[in-house]
Write a protein that holds these residues in place. Structure first.
Motif, PDB file in Angstrom:
ATOM      1  N   ARG A  54       0.979  -1.292  -0.163  1.00  0.00           N
ATOM      2  CA  ARG A  54      -0.101  -0.109   0.127  1.00  0.00           C
ATOM      3  C   ARG A  54       0.911   1.254  -0.195  1.00  0.00           C
ATOM      4  N   ASN A  55       1.865   1.317   0.785  1.00  0.00           N
ATOM      5  CA  ASN A  55       2.707   2.435   0.888  1.00  0.00           C
ATOM      6  C   ASN A  55       3.739   2.682  -0.371  1.00  0.00           C
ATOM      7  N   THR A  84       0.929   3.867  -2.936  1.00  0.00           N
ATOM      8  CA  THR A  84       0.547   5.332  -2.651  1.00  0.00           C
ATOM      9  C   THR A  84       1.592   6.281  -2.972  1.00  0.00           C
ATOM     10  N   GLU A 133       1.230   8.897  -6.026  1.00  0.00           N
ATOM     11  CA  GLU A 133       1.328  10.321  -5.970  1.00  0.00           C
ATOM     12  C   GLU A 133       2.504  10.858  -6.735  1.00  0.00           C
TER      13      GLU A 133
END
Length: 161
Positions: free
Chosen positions: A137-138, A141, A145
């Motif tokens: 997820r990190n 993300t 971004e």
């Protein structure tokens, strides 16, 4: 004045008028040509500026995309490494449980070893799954971004051009 002189004077006046008109037309044509040259120069300068800007934007975008893909590949490699590590730990935990069961003196002790093994295995698997999910997820993300920011920069620079 005689007729012949009068005709010659008219012819000379006509020639002078034609010459003056030709010179004026030539000046106008030169001004038009100068204006056209200036227009072409300005147009080519603008086109060059825009081409340079598009090239710089493409280079920046490719650089940002490369960085994002490197981070994604690094994240993928980390996930695979964590899976291999978790598998190694699970295999060793199973071997240890089997060794303990071989040393068990009674059925109730063997059942207790089995229960402890299943509980530890479930807890460890759940923790590994959570950690892997958080890591993925990190990475997603962060890369999402970065991609959004890069795309926003490109749209902004295209609008400026």
């Amino acid at each position: 004045m005689t007729k012949k002189t009068e005709t010659t004077a008219k012819n000379e006046t006509a020639k002078v008028t034609e010459t003056v008109a030709a010179v004026e037309e030539s000046k106008i044509a030169d001004r038009v040509a100068d204006g056209a040259r200036e227009f072409v120069k300005r147009s080519t300068a603008t086109a060059k500026e825009r081409a340079d800007g598009a090239f710089e934007t493409a280079q920046k975008y490719n650089s940002d995309l490369e960085g994002m893909l490197v981070r994604a590949a690094h994240g993928y490699a980390n996930v695979l490494g964590n899976i291999a590590e978790a598998t190694f730990v699970n295999v060793n935990r199973g071997i240890n449980a089997a060794e303990k069961m071989a040393d068990a003196k009674s059925v109730s002790e063997a059942m207790q070893i089995q229960n402890d093994y299943v509980r530890e295995q479930s807890t460890c698997s759940m923790n590994n799954s959570r950690a892997a999910f958080e890591y993925v997820r990190n990475v997603v993300t962060e890369n999402g971004e970065a991609l959004r920011d890069t795309t926003a920069k490109i749209w902004k620079s295209e609008k400026a051009a």
